[in-house]
Design an enzyme around this catalytic site. Structure first.
Site, PDB file in Angstrom:
ATOM      1  N   LYS A  58       0.838  -1.217   0.000  1.00  0.00           N
ATOM      2  CA  LYS A  58       0.000   0.000   0.000  1.00  0.00           C
ATOM      3  C   LYS A  58       0.867   1.259   0.000  1.00  0.00           C
ATOM      4  O   LYS A  58       0.493   2.285  -0.582  1.00  0.00           O
ATOM      5  CB  LYS A  58      -0.956   0.011   1.194  1.00  0.00           C
ATOM      6  CG  LYS A  58      -2.295  -0.621   0.903  1.00  0.00           C
ATOM      7  CD  LYS A  58      -2.230  -2.082   0.718  1.00  0.00           C
ATOM      8  CE  LYS A  58      -2.668  -2.790  -0.447  1.00  0.00           C
ATOM      9  NZ  LYS A  58      -2.430  -4.239  -0.396  1.00  0.00           N
ATOM     10  N   GLY A 188      -0.090 -14.207 -13.334  1.00  0.00           N
ATOM     11  CA  GLY A 188      -1.189 -14.221 -12.367  1.00  0.00           C
ATOM     12  C   GLY A 188      -1.865 -12.869 -12.232  1.00  0.00           C
ATOM     13  O   GLY A 188      -1.242 -11.907 -11.776  1.00  0.00           O
ATOM     14  N   GLY A 190      -4.174 -12.022 -10.167  1.00  0.00           N
ATOM     15  CA  GLY A 190      -4.888 -11.984  -8.886  1.00  0.00           C
ATOM     16  C   GLY A 190      -4.580 -10.667  -8.179  1.00  0.00           C
ATOM     17  O   GLY A 190      -4.055  -9.729  -8.792  1.00  0.00           O
ATOM     18  N   GLY A 193      -0.720  -9.697  -8.179  1.00  0.00           N
ATOM     19  CA  GLY A 193      -0.258  -9.354  -9.523  1.00  0.00           C
ATOM     20  C   GLY A 193      -0.811  -8.016  -9.985  1.00  0.00           C
ATOM     21  O   GLY A 193      -0.089  -7.191 -10.560  1.00  0.00           O
ATOM     22  N   GLU A 195      -2.014  -5.505  -8.038  1.00  0.00           N
ATOM     23  CA  GLU A 195      -1.540  -4.375  -7.238  1.00  0.00           C
ATOM     24  C   GLU A 195      -0.087  -4.022  -7.580  1.00  0.00           C
ATOM     25  O   GLU A 195       0.233  -2.862  -7.836  1.00  0.00           O
ATOM     26  CB  GLU A 195      -1.680  -4.689  -5.746  1.00  0.00           C
ATOM     27  CG  GLU A 195      -3.136  -4.714  -5.286  1.00  0.00           C
ATOM     28  CD  GLU A 195      -3.326  -4.828  -3.777  1.00  0.00           C
ATOM     29  OE1 GLU A 195      -4.481  -4.872  -3.350  1.00  0.00           O
ATOM     30  OE2 GLU A 195      -2.332  -4.878  -3.030  1.00  0.00           O
ATOM     31  N   MET A 329      -7.094 -15.962   2.254  1.00  0.00           N
ATOM     32  CA  MET A 329      -5.787 -15.546   2.772  1.00  0.00           C
ATOM     33  C   MET A 329      -5.778 -14.026   2.868  1.00  0.00           C
ATOM     34  O   MET A 329      -5.261 -13.323   1.996  1.00  0.00           O
ATOM     35  CB  MET A 329      -4.673 -16.052   1.871  1.00  0.00           C
ATOM     36  CG  MET A 329      -4.417 -17.538   2.035  1.00  0.00           C
ATOM     37  SD  MET A 329      -3.008 -18.050   1.062  1.00  0.00           S
ATOM     38  CE  MET A 329      -2.694 -19.670   1.721  1.00  0.00           C
ATOM     39  N   HIS A 332      -7.148  -9.550   7.674  1.00  0.00           N
ATOM     40  CA  HIS A 332      -8.226  -9.312   8.645  1.00  0.00           C
ATOM     41  C   HIS A 332      -8.985 -10.592   8.988  1.00  0.00           C
ATOM     42  O   HIS A 332      -9.579 -10.679  10.060  1.00  0.00           O
ATOM     43  CB  HIS A 332      -9.177  -8.202   8.153  1.00  0.00           C
ATOM     44  CG  HIS A 332      -9.541  -8.283   6.706  1.00  0.00           C
ATOM     45  ND1 HIS A 332      -8.692  -7.896   5.713  1.00  0.00           N
ATOM     46  CD2 HIS A 332     -10.661  -8.702   6.094  1.00  0.00           C
ATOM     47  CE1 HIS A 332      -9.278  -8.076   4.536  1.00  0.00           C
ATOM     48  NE2 HIS A 332     -10.478  -8.566   4.751  1.00  0.00           N
ATOM     49  N   HIS A 455     -23.993  14.710   2.154  1.00  0.00           N
ATOM     50  CA  HIS A 455     -23.811  15.170   0.774  1.00  0.00           C
ATOM     51  C   HIS A 455     -22.784  16.299   0.770  1.00  0.00           C
ATOM     52  O   HIS A 455     -22.845  17.186   1.619  1.00  0.00           O
ATOM     53  CB  HIS A 455     -25.131  15.697   0.211  1.00  0.00           C
ATOM     54  CG  HIS A 455     -24.980  16.305  -1.144  1.00  0.00           C
ATOM     55  ND1 HIS A 455     -24.827  15.531  -2.276  1.00  0.00           N
ATOM     56  CD2 HIS A 455     -24.926  17.599  -1.546  1.00  0.00           C
ATOM     57  CE1 HIS A 455     -24.695  16.337  -3.319  1.00  0.00           C
ATOM     58  NE2 HIS A 455     -24.752  17.603  -2.904  1.00  0.00           N
TER      59      HIS A 455
HETATM   60  C1  LIG Z   1       2.068  -8.439  -1.620  1.00  0.00           C
HETATM   61  C2  LIG Z   1       0.954  -8.818  -0.689  1.00  0.00           C
HETATM   62  C3  LIG Z   1      -0.044  -7.906  -0.416  1.00  0.00           C
HETATM   63  C4  LIG Z   1      -1.061  -8.233   0.452  1.00  0.00           C
HETATM   64  N1  LIG Z   1      -2.025  -7.315   0.685  1.00  0.00           N
HETATM   65  C5  LIG Z   1      -3.032  -7.612   1.519  1.00  0.00           C
HETATM   66  C6  LIG Z   1      -4.023  -6.653   1.803  1.00  0.00           C
HETATM   67  O1  LIG Z   1      -3.990  -5.531   1.315  1.00  0.00           O
HETATM   68  N2  LIG Z   1      -5.013  -6.994   2.675  1.00  0.00           N
HETATM   69  C7  LIG Z   1      -5.072  -8.240   3.237  1.00  0.00           C
HETATM   70  O2  LIG Z   1      -5.995  -8.507   4.013  1.00  0.00           O
HETATM   71  N3  LIG Z   1      -4.144  -9.176   2.979  1.00  0.00           N
HETATM   72  C8  LIG Z   1      -3.121  -8.889   2.141  1.00  0.00           C
HETATM   73  N4  LIG Z   1      -2.152  -9.813   1.912  1.00  0.00           N
HETATM   74  C9  LIG Z   1      -2.261 -11.125   2.583  1.00  0.00           C
HETATM   75  C10 LIG Z   1      -1.789 -11.024   4.037  1.00  0.00           C
HETATM   76  O3  LIG Z   1      -0.465 -10.549   4.060  1.00  0.00           O
HETATM   77  C11 LIG Z   1      -1.877 -12.374   4.710  1.00  0.00           C
HETATM   78  O4  LIG Z   1      -3.197 -12.871   4.591  1.00  0.00           O
HETATM   79  C12 LIG Z   1      -1.531 -12.270   6.177  1.00  0.00           C
HETATM   80  O5  LIG Z   1      -0.245 -11.766   6.372  1.00  0.00           O
HETATM   81  C13 LIG Z   1      -1.639 -13.647   6.837  1.00  0.00           C
HETATM   82  O6  LIG Z   1      -1.399 -13.512   8.196  1.00  0.00           O
HETATM   83  P1  LIG Z   1      -0.840 -14.743   9.045  1.00  0.00           P
HETATM   84  O7  LIG Z   1      -0.618 -14.222  10.407  1.00  0.00           O
HETATM   85  O8  LIG Z   1      -1.710 -15.907   8.866  1.00  0.00           O
HETATM   86  O9  LIG Z   1       0.550 -15.137   8.367  1.00  0.00           O
HETATM   87  P2  LIG Z   1       1.856 -14.318   8.013  1.00  0.00           P
HETATM   88  O10 LIG Z   1       1.581 -12.882   7.896  1.00  0.00           O
HETATM   89  O11 LIG Z   1       2.461 -15.019   6.858  1.00  0.00           O
HETATM   90  O12 LIG Z   1       2.770 -14.490   9.299  1.00  0.00           O
HETATM   91  C14 LIG Z   1       3.268 -15.714   9.704  1.00  0.00           C
HETATM   92  C15 LIG Z   1       4.535 -15.488  10.498  1.00  0.00           C
HETATM   93  O13 LIG Z   1       4.931 -16.708  11.088  1.00  0.00           O
HETATM   94  C16 LIG Z   1       6.321 -16.882  10.960  1.00  0.00           C
HETATM   95  N5  LIG Z   1       6.573 -18.327  10.998  1.00  0.00           N
HETATM   96  C17 LIG Z   1       6.112 -19.265  10.137  1.00  0.00           C
HETATM   97  N6  LIG Z   1       6.489 -20.487  10.556  1.00  0.00           N
HETATM   98  C18 LIG Z   1       7.195 -20.307  11.684  1.00  0.00           C
HETATM   99  C19 LIG Z   1       7.835 -21.194  12.582  1.00  0.00           C
HETATM  100  N7  LIG Z   1       7.770 -22.507  12.414  1.00  0.00           N
HETATM  101  N8  LIG Z   1       8.489 -20.668  13.628  1.00  0.00           N
HETATM  102  C20 LIG Z   1       8.522 -19.320  13.834  1.00  0.00           C
HETATM  103  N9  LIG Z   1       7.937 -18.445  13.018  1.00  0.00           N
HETATM  104  C21 LIG Z   1       7.270 -18.938  11.959  1.00  0.00           C
HETATM  105  C22 LIG Z   1       6.657 -16.237   9.637  1.00  0.00           C
HETATM  106  O14 LIG Z   1       8.017 -15.860   9.583  1.00  0.00           O
HETATM  107  C23 LIG Z   1       5.721 -15.026   9.650  1.00  0.00           C
HETATM  108  O15 LIG Z   1       6.335 -13.928  10.242  1.00  0.00           O
HETATM  109  C24 LIG Z   1      -1.092  -9.507   1.065  1.00  0.00           C
HETATM  110  C25 LIG Z   1      -0.071 -10.434   0.813  1.00  0.00           C
HETATM  111  C26 LIG Z   1       0.944 -10.095  -0.052  1.00  0.00           C
HETATM  112  C27 LIG Z   1       2.027 -11.098  -0.289  1.00  0.00           C
END
Ligand SMILES: Cc1cc2nc3c(=O)[nH]c(=O)nc-3n(C[C@H](O)[C@H](O)[C@H](O)COP(=O)(O)OP(=O)(O)OC[C@H]3O[C@@H](n4cnc5c(N)ncnc54)[C@H](O)[C@@H]3O)c2cc1C
Length: 478
Positions: A58, A188, A190, A193, A195, A329, A332, A455
């Site tokens: 963003k 891709g 999606g 891709g 953004e 994925m 929020h 408005h």
């Molecule tokens: C370019 C891009 C843009 C995005 N934009 C948006 C958006 O605008 N809005 C939105 O809602 N979503 C967006 N997303 C998706 C969003 O980032 C993910 O859905 C979100 O981060 C998932 O949260 P999470 O906590 O499940 O996992 P993650 O954010 O992936 O965090 C998991 C964490 O766990 C750590 N980890 C994993 N395994 C282990 C382990 N065994 N031991 C210790 N640490 C570990 C990783 O290092 C990581 O820090 C975007 C994703 C990308 C790639």
């Protein structure tokens, strides 16, 4: 001797840090483990979202939008600027500063909530024990009544287009190009891709997006997708649908390198030559190495952790949330699952309503929706009424020079209950929450139509679209 906690969370992304903070607020002793390092090589909490996802993308979308507007929108306001230039280094440094501010912010929140952070790789052992290989080389062993797995996701790599961090990249590389690539290929069409393709297009790259599916943004409302595609094409984004990529080869060209991408569409085999290739074909659960033998936690065919509707894995005291489990994925979605699981552990009625999770794509125009699309309602045989309203008839949108797009409200034909809201246009990432609220409160299109909207605002498009459901929109012929 294992350290004892009430809750151990593996992963400090959006899902994990929400779970950790909410559990701590509810009086539990919490540890949170994260393996990630920032660009400076130091531990960085906040997961994909804060480091290489939502927030940095963003930041770049905003920088590139300013630059684009300067060249394409300012003129009609009577503003002219000579010799506008983009300093990519400064733009990336701004993005990095924002990332650091927010990843550091999570560390501060952990401290304020007395959460113990562990920096390293965590692995669940049988019996709710977690072993951590810390970055300093030491090992820690933690034990907890409840372990929450929040390992997130990684980019999917194509076997014939391996990431090299230079010419063939994923989101991490595409958020850090040192200069605007002359030609950028994207595999891709999606969210990621579109953004990141938009960012570099606005800064001057020739961007070609190859999408294997024949339909553009198949998950979105078909009319929204059609309008967005038309607008993207106007901006010069080249989007080729039904284009199946079979190979990508990096070749030397003088002192530089370029990528030759082979793909086939309805016309046969073709080659696209680009300077950089972004592979954005989806993400997979980051579960590799997360589970030791004998934990009893199951993975599905795609490597996702199997959970029930309450994010419970079926193993006593082991939960899983966020990108590493089923569902969209989205950061929020992970936030809500993290909070819900912490509350369930505390004996409270935590829950996540999957029917009202909003989707947003932060392109120009923005795309957003909540609830069912017309395609889904038709397939499910649900009788519905639709009302839509264009931003071109909204004074505020026109005054802003942003007339593209519309709002569509879908309501049940008999009960009038709102079943979906679909938006494409300026600022719809914020507007979609009117739909979320209405649906959460089980409101009707008539409720929305009778709510006074200021408005001139963009939200008037929602008001008129809700009125259009019963053919009584004021500002258009019904
Ligand atoms: C370019 C891009 C843009 C995005 N934009 C948006 C958006 O605008 N809005 C939105 O809602 N979503 C967006 N997303 C998706 C969003 O980032 C993910 O859905 C979100 O981060 C998932 O949260 P999470 O906590 O499940 O996992 P993650 O954010 O992936 O965090 C998991 C964490 O766990 C750590 N980890 C994993 N395994 C282990 C382990 N065994 N031991 C210790 N640490 C570990 C990783 O290092 C990581 O820090 C975007 C994703 C990308 C790639």
């Amino acid at each position: 001797m294992a350290e004892q906690f009430d809750v151990v969370v593996i992963g400090a992304g959006p899902a994990g840090y929400h779970a950790a903070i909410r559990a701590a607020q509810l009086g539990m002793k919490v540890a949170c483990i994260d393996a990630a390092l920032g660009k400076d090589g130091k531990p960085a909490l906040g997961g994909t979202c804060l480091r290489v996802g939502c927030i940095p993308s963003k930041a770049l979308l905003d920088s590139s939008r300013q630059y684009w507007n300067l060249q394409h929108l300012f003129g009609e306001h009577g503003i002219s600027v000579k010799d506008a230039r983009i300093d990519v280094g400064a733009m990336i440094a701004r993005k990095d500063k924002i990332v650091k501010q927010f990843t550091g912010g999570i560390a501060m929140l952990f401290k304020a909530n007395k959460i113990t952070p562990y920096y390293g790789f965590g692995q669940l052992q049988p019996g709710n024990v977690v072993k951590v290989k810390q970055h300093d080389g030491s090992e820690a062993e933690l034990k907890a009544a409840n372990v929450i797995l929040a390992a997130g996701s990684d980019s999917i790599e194509l076997p014939f287009a391996k990431f090299d961090g230079e010419n063939i990249v994923d989101n991490v590389g595409a958020l850090d190009f040192a200069a605007v690539p002359k030609r950028l290929g994207v595999i891709g069409a999606g969210v990621i891709g579109l953004e990141l393709g938009s960012v570099w297009k606005r800064l001057g790259a020739e961007v070609t997006i190859l999408e294997a599916l024949p339909d553009f943004l198949a998950a979105a409302d078909a009319e929204v997708a059609k309008t967005a595609l038309k607008e993207f094409k106007k901006q010069g984004l080249e989007i080729r649908l039904g284009a199946k990529v079979s190979n990508a080869e990096v070749k030397a060209k003088g002192k530089n390198k370029e990528v030759h991408v082979t793909y086939a569409d309805a016309e046969g085999e073709k080659t696209l030559v680009v300077d950089k290739l972004l592979v954005a074909v989806g993400r997979r659960a980051a579960t590799r190495g997360l589970l030791a033998e004998g934990t009893g936690v199951k993975l599905d065919q795609r490597g996702m952790i199997e959970v029930d509707e309450h994010c419970h894995t079926g193993v006593d005291g082991v939960w899983a949330i966020g990108d590493c489990v089923r569902g969209p994925m989205l950061a929020h979605k992970g936030f809500e699952e993290g909070i819900a699981v912490a509350e369930l552990i505390a004996g409270l009625p935590g829950h996540v309503n999957f029917e009202t999770i909003p989707w947003v794509i932060y392109t120009e125009p923005e795309i957003a929706w909540v609830g069912k699309t017309e395609q889904q309602l038709k397939a499910e045989g649900v009788p519905y009424k639709a009302g839509s309203f264009p931003f071109a008839a909204i004074g505020r949108a026109v005054a802003m020079g942003e007339p593209a797009g519309f709002v569509k409200v879908l309501a049940h034909a008999e009960t009038d209950r709102v079943l979906g809201m679909h938006l494409v246009g300026v600022g719809v990432s914020e507007l979609v929450h009117e739909g979320v609220l209405t649906m959460e409160f089980k409101g009707s299109a008539d409720d929305l139509a009778r709510i006074c909207h200021a408005h001139p605002t963009l939200s008037e498009a929602i008001h008129d679209a809700a009125m259009a459901v019963d053919k009584r929109a004021i500002h258009k012929a019904n």
